[in-house]
Write a protein that holds these residues in place. Structure first.
Motif, PDB file in Angstrom:
ATOM      1  N   PRO A 180       0.841  -1.190   0.000  1.00 27.83           N
ATOM      2  CA  PRO A 180       0.000   0.000   0.000  1.00 27.83           C
ATOM      3  C   PRO A 180       0.885   1.252   0.000  1.00 27.83           C
ATOM      4  CG  PRO A 180       0.022  -0.979   2.192  1.00 27.83           C
ATOM      5  CD  PRO A 180       0.854  -1.870   1.301  1.00 27.83           C
ATOM      6  N   GLY A 181       0.329   2.361  -0.443  1.00 31.41           N
ATOM      7  CA  GLY A 181       1.195   3.523  -0.702  1.00 31.41           C
ATOM      8  C   GLY A 181       0.976   4.721   0.198  1.00 31.41           C
ATOM      9  N   GLY A 182       1.102   4.577   1.500  1.00 29.74           N
ATOM     10  CA  GLY A 182       1.075   5.755   2.365  1.00 29.74           C
ATOM     11  C   GLY A 182      -0.283   6.125   2.911  1.00 29.74           C
ATOM     12  N   GLY A 183      -1.077   5.116   3.272  1.00 26.53           N
ATOM     13  CA  GLY A 183      -2.411   5.380   3.816  1.00 26.53           C
ATOM     14  C   GLY A 183      -2.482   5.148   5.320  1.00 26.53           C
ATOM     15  N   THR A 184      -3.645   5.461   5.875  1.00 31.02           N
ATOM     16  CA  THR A 184      -3.902   5.282   7.310  1.00 31.02           C
ATOM     17  C   THR A 184      -4.249   3.832   7.628  1.00 31.02           C
ATOM     18  OG1 THR A 184      -4.657   7.549   7.369  1.00 31.02           O
ATOM     19  CG2 THR A 184      -5.427   6.135   9.153  1.00 31.02           C
ATOM     20  N   THR A 185      -4.741   3.117   6.617  1.00 31.10           N
ATOM     21  CA  THR A 185      -5.150   1.721   6.824  1.00 31.10           C
ATOM     22  C   THR A 185      -4.002   0.742   6.560  1.00 31.10           C
ATOM     23  OG1 THR A 185      -5.945   1.659   4.546  1.00 31.10           O
ATOM     24  CG2 THR A 185      -7.569   2.192   6.243  1.00 31.10           C
ATOM     25  N   ASP A 186      -2.800   1.249   6.263  1.00 33.66           N
ATOM     26  CA  ASP A 186      -1.684   0.365   5.858  1.00 33.66           C
ATOM     27  C   ASP A 186      -1.277  -0.641   6.936  1.00 33.66           C
ATOM     28  OD1 ASP A 186      -1.757   2.130   3.756  1.00 33.66           O
ATOM     29  OD2 ASP A 186       0.370   2.620   3.776  1.00 33.66           O
ATOM     30  N   TYR A 187      -1.582  -0.332   8.193  1.00 34.72           N
ATOM     31  CA  TYR A 187      -1.182  -1.267   9.259  1.00 34.72           C
ATOM     32  C   TYR A 187      -1.731  -2.667   8.983  1.00 34.72           C
ATOM     33  CZ  TYR A 187      -5.550  -2.357  11.634  1.00 34.72           C
ATOM     34  OH  TYR A 187      -6.778  -2.896  11.906  1.00 34.72           O
ATOM     35  N   ALA A 188      -2.922  -2.711   8.381  1.00 39.90           N
ATOM     36  CA  ALA A 188      -3.601  -3.994   8.179  1.00 39.90           C
ATOM     37  C   ALA A 188      -2.950  -4.833   7.086  1.00 39.90           C
ATOM     38  CB  ALA A 188      -5.079  -3.753   7.862  1.00 39.90           C
ATOM     39  N   GLU A 275      -5.303  10.137  14.465  1.00 42.00           N
ATOM     40  CA  GLU A 275      -6.313  11.198  14.368  1.00 42.00           C
ATOM     41  C   GLU A 275      -7.115  11.074  13.064  1.00 42.00           C
ATOM     42  OE1 GLU A 275      -4.570  15.070  15.069  1.00 42.00           O
ATOM     43  OE2 GLU A 275      -6.447  15.994  14.393  1.00 42.00           O
ATOM     44  N   ILE A 276      -6.423  10.688  12.012  1.00 37.12           N
ATOM     45  CA  ILE A 276      -7.129  10.498  10.726  1.00 37.12           C
ATOM     46  C   ILE A 276      -8.128   9.350  10.879  1.00 37.12           C
ATOM     47  CG2 ILE A 276      -6.877   9.924   8.284  1.00 37.12           C
ATOM     48  CD1 ILE A 276      -4.054  11.127   8.351  1.00 37.12           C
ATOM     49  N   ALA A 277      -7.640   8.234  11.428  1.00 42.21           N
ATOM     50  CA  ALA A 277      -8.520   7.056  11.587  1.00 42.21           C
ATOM     51  C   ALA A 277      -9.727   7.392  12.452  1.00 42.21           C
ATOM     52  CB  ALA A 277      -7.719   5.902  12.201  1.00 42.21           C
ATOM     53  N   ASP A 278      -9.527   8.193  13.491  1.00 41.85           N
ATOM     54  CA  ASP A 278     -10.630   8.539  14.386  1.00 41.85           C
ATOM     55  C   ASP A 278     -11.705   9.385  13.699  1.00 41.85           C
ATOM     56  OD1 ASP A 278      -9.451   7.146  16.428  1.00 41.85           O
ATOM     57  OD2 ASP A 278      -8.507   8.900  17.354  1.00 41.85           O
ATOM     58  N   SER A 279     -11.335  10.026  12.594  1.00 45.47           N
ATOM     59  CA  SER A 279     -12.317  10.859  11.890  1.00 45.47           C
ATOM     60  C   SER A 279     -13.099  10.058  10.845  1.00 45.47           C
ATOM     61  CB  SER A 279     -11.610  12.041  11.213  1.00 45.47           C
ATOM     62  OG  SER A 279     -10.934  11.615  10.037  1.00 45.47           O
ATOM     63  N   TRP A 280     -12.726   8.807  10.619  1.00 42.45           N
ATOM     64  CA  TRP A 280     -13.338   7.993   9.552  1.00 42.45           C
ATOM     65  C   TRP A 280     -14.421   7.059  10.105  1.00 42.45           C
ATOM     66  CZ3 TRP A 280      -8.466   6.121   6.333  1.00 42.45           C
ATOM     67  CH2 TRP A 280      -7.966   7.210   5.613  1.00 42.45           C
ATOM     68  N   PRO A 281     -15.275   6.551   9.222  1.00 42.20           N
ATOM     69  CA  PRO A 281     -16.305   5.595   9.652  1.00 42.20           C
ATOM     70  C   PRO A 281     -15.705   4.299  10.218  1.00 42.20           C
ATOM     71  CG  PRO A 281     -16.731   6.367   7.411  1.00 42.20           C
ATOM     72  CD  PRO A 281     -15.368   6.857   7.784  1.00 42.20           C
ATOM     73  N   LYS A 282     -16.542   3.610  11.000  1.00 44.94           N
ATOM     74  CA  LYS A 282     -16.170   2.270  11.483  1.00 44.94           C
ATOM     75  C   LYS A 282     -16.710   1.213  10.515  1.00 44.94           C
ATOM     76  CE  LYS A 282     -16.627   3.572  16.386  1.00 44.94           C
ATOM     77  NZ  LYS A 282     -15.226   3.625  16.794  1.00 44.94           N
ATOM     78  N   SER A 283     -17.863   1.490   9.955  1.00 42.73           N
ATOM     79  CA  SER A 283     -18.469   0.549   9.005  1.00 42.73           C
ATOM     80  C   SER A 283     -19.317   1.335   8.011  1.00 42.73           C
ATOM     81  CB  SER A 283     -19.317  -0.483   9.743  1.00 42.73           C
ATOM     82  OG  SER A 283     -20.301   0.171  10.522  1.00 42.73           O
ATOM     83  N   ILE A 284     -19.610   0.701   6.882  1.00 37.84           N
ATOM     84  CA  ILE A 284     -20.219   1.404   5.737  1.00 37.84           C
ATOM     85  C   ILE A 284     -21.510   0.706   5.308  1.00 37.84           C
ATOM     86  CG2 ILE A 284     -19.844   1.876   3.255  1.00 37.84           C
ATOM     87  CD1 ILE A 284     -18.047   3.638   4.941  1.00 37.84           C
ATOM     88  N   ASP A 285     -22.524   1.506   5.020  1.00 39.58           N
ATOM     89  CA  ASP A 285     -23.758   0.977   4.429  1.00 39.58           C
ATOM     90  C   ASP A 285     -23.629   1.079   2.902  1.00 39.58           C
ATOM     91  OD1 ASP A 285     -26.219   0.549   3.336  1.00 39.58           O
ATOM     92  OD2 ASP A 285     -27.275   2.047   4.536  1.00 39.58           O
ATOM     93  N   ASP A 286     -23.524  -0.083   2.247  1.00 38.16           N
ATOM     94  CA  ASP A 286     -23.334  -0.050   0.788  1.00 38.16           C
ATOM     95  C   ASP A 286     -24.569  -0.561   0.048  1.00 38.16           C
ATOM     96  OD1 ASP A 286     -23.187  -2.737   1.333  1.00 38.16           O
ATOM     97  OD2 ASP A 286     -21.251  -3.059   0.354  1.00 38.16           O
ATOM     98  N   SER A 287     -25.756  -0.251   0.593  1.00 38.89           N
ATOM     99  CA  SER A 287     -26.963  -0.833  -0.014  1.00 38.89           C
ATOM    100  C   SER A 287     -27.212  -0.338  -1.445  1.00 38.89           C
ATOM    101  CB  SER A 287     -28.191  -0.629   0.870  1.00 38.89           C
ATOM    102  OG  SER A 287     -28.202   0.638   1.437  1.00 38.89           O
ATOM    103  N   TYR A 288     -26.751   0.868  -1.807  1.00 38.14           N
ATOM    104  CA  TYR A 288     -26.932   1.308  -3.212  1.00 38.14           C
ATOM    105  C   TYR A 288     -26.128   0.412  -4.163  1.00 38.14           C
ATOM    106  CZ  TYR A 288     -29.493   5.604  -2.189  1.00 38.14           C
ATOM    107  OH  TYR A 288     -30.444   6.506  -1.800  1.00 38.14           O
ATOM    108  N   ALA A 289     -24.885   0.105  -3.766  1.00 39.73           N
ATOM    109  CA  ALA A 289     -24.042  -0.759  -4.614  1.00 39.73           C
ATOM    110  C   ALA A 289     -24.674  -2.146  -4.727  1.00 39.73           C
ATOM    111  CB  ALA A 289     -22.641  -0.867  -4.028  1.00 39.73           C
ATOM    112  N   ASN A 290     -25.240  -2.608  -3.623  1.00 37.27           N
ATOM    113  CA  ASN A 290     -25.870  -3.923  -3.618  1.00 37.27           C
ATOM    114  C   ASN A 290     -27.097  -3.942  -4.540  1.00 37.27           C
ATOM    115  OD1 ASN A 290     -28.209  -5.584  -2.122  1.00 37.27           O
ATOM    116  ND2 ASN A 290     -26.263  -6.680  -2.106  1.00 37.27           N
ATOM    117  N   LYS A 291     -27.942  -2.925  -4.404  1.00 39.87           N
ATOM    118  CA  LYS A 291     -29.193  -2.897  -5.195  1.00 39.87           C
ATOM    119  C   LYS A 291     -28.943  -2.605  -6.668  1.00 39.87           C
ATOM    120  CE  LYS A 291     -32.134  -0.898  -1.860  1.00 39.87           C
ATOM    121  NZ  LYS A 291     -31.866   0.424  -1.475  1.00 39.87           N
TER     122      LYS A 291
END
Ligand code: AKB
Length: 314
Positions: A180-188, A275-291
């Motif tokens: 990954p290239g320099g993101g907040t989620t790279d730890y994973a 601080e960046i991670a704390d400003s982001w969602p924990k989970s996402i509702d993707d029902s438009y993509a699903n429908k």
């Protein structure tokens, strides 16, 4: 007429796998990998490659002129953590790169354009759990601001000029092929490498920081699924919410321990990415993509963890 596809930013975490997937669907000669950096051996030898800086309008135009692409994927971007270190460059690349491509797509009548957005478009006042498609959006990173502005431009070019531009708000992406290239989620991603190499990892995010994530196989499949969907099914021309799995560093470590029982996770403090991670969602509702285009993830945490470790061990 057969499809001709440009992938701009082909050497990154997404591009590396997207080029391979597109080449197997459309034929190697029809998918042109483009990047400012020399490609890795596999991509270079499997099909055409061009050196392209998306901020260089002349070179970009020359590539459109040479290939007359029917589809363009624009992946070149600075991510959240790197963007905070160089805000002006992040804005320039993420915004002007997009506008350059949208303008050329109009001139060359490109049938479809793909541009990735991110969960970074959400901010401290967005709902954190099952964040809906439409809600308060107050991003406080340059990356998030540029992605939200980019979404508005995509919708604008669709409404004003009829450009068929499609987009997904990616969560953190987990993959073993490219870094990954320099993101907040790279730890994973780092956690898997270090678990196998050292049996331990120091996370820059705290134990309970929950973020939306997705395995790269799902992300690539979903991206191509959106691009293949009939235009009349798509009501969203800004960017679709897109969900895979959500977990914290602690929960991910517990899953890794099922494969590496001695694995130890520690935490480093005062990392600006918290601080960046704390400003982001924990989970996402993707029902438009699903429908609207049938999106459904295939990898849960257990399946993703097993697949990552199996492939990295090889
Ligand atoms: C980042 O962490 O910046 C990216 C993203 C969520 O868009 N992985």
């Amino acid at each position: 007429m057969s499809d001709k596809i440009l992938v701009l930013g082909s050497n990154g975490q997404i591009g590396t796998e997207l080029v391979t997937a597109l080449r197997s669907g459309y034929g190697s000669d029809n998918v042109v990998a483009c990047d400012i950096r020399r490609p890795d051996y596999e991509i270079k030898n499997a099909g055409p490659f061009e050196f392209v800086n998306v901020l260089d309008k002349e070179i970009l135009k020359a590539v459109f002129e040479k290939y007359k692409p029917t589809q363009v994927y624009l992946l070149a971007a600075l991510l959240s953590a790197t963007g905070e270190q160089n805000p002006k460059l992040a804005w320039d690349l993420n915004m002007n790169g997009l506008l350059n491509v949208l303008d050329l797509a109009l001139v060359y009548k490109t049938a479809k354009v793909y541009w990735p957005s991110s969960i970074a478009v959400f901010g401290p006042n967005s709902p954190k759990v099952n964040t809906p498609q439409f809600c308060t959006m107050d991003p406080n990173t340059v990356y998030g601001i540029s992605k939200l502005a980019g979404e508005r431009w995509c919708e604008y070019y669709h409404q004003k000029y009829g450009l068929d531009v499609r987009s997904i708000r990616y969560p953190g992406l987990i993959s073993w092929k490219a870094a990954p290239g320099g993101g907040t989620t790279d730890y994973a991603v780092h956690i898997f490498h270090e678990a196998l190499k050292k049996g331990s990892y120091s996370s820059f995010l705290s134990a309970e920081t929950e973020l939306p994530m997705m395995y790269m196989d799902d992300a690539i499949r979903g991206t191509i699924q959106l691009m293949d969907a009939p235009a009349e099914n798509l009501s969203i021309r800004s960017s679709y919410n897109f969900a895979g799995v959500s977990f914290t560093p602690e929960v991910l470590a517990a899953e890794i321990k099922k494969h590496i029982p001695d694995f130890k996770l520690t935490y480093s403090e005062n990392d600006p990415r918290q601080e960046i991670a704390d400003s982001w969602p924990k989970s996402i509702d993707d029902s438009y993509a699903n429908k609207e285009w049938g999106w459904k993830p295939d990898f849960d945490l257990a399946k993703m963890t097993a697949d990552m470790l199996m492939n990295l061990k090889k």
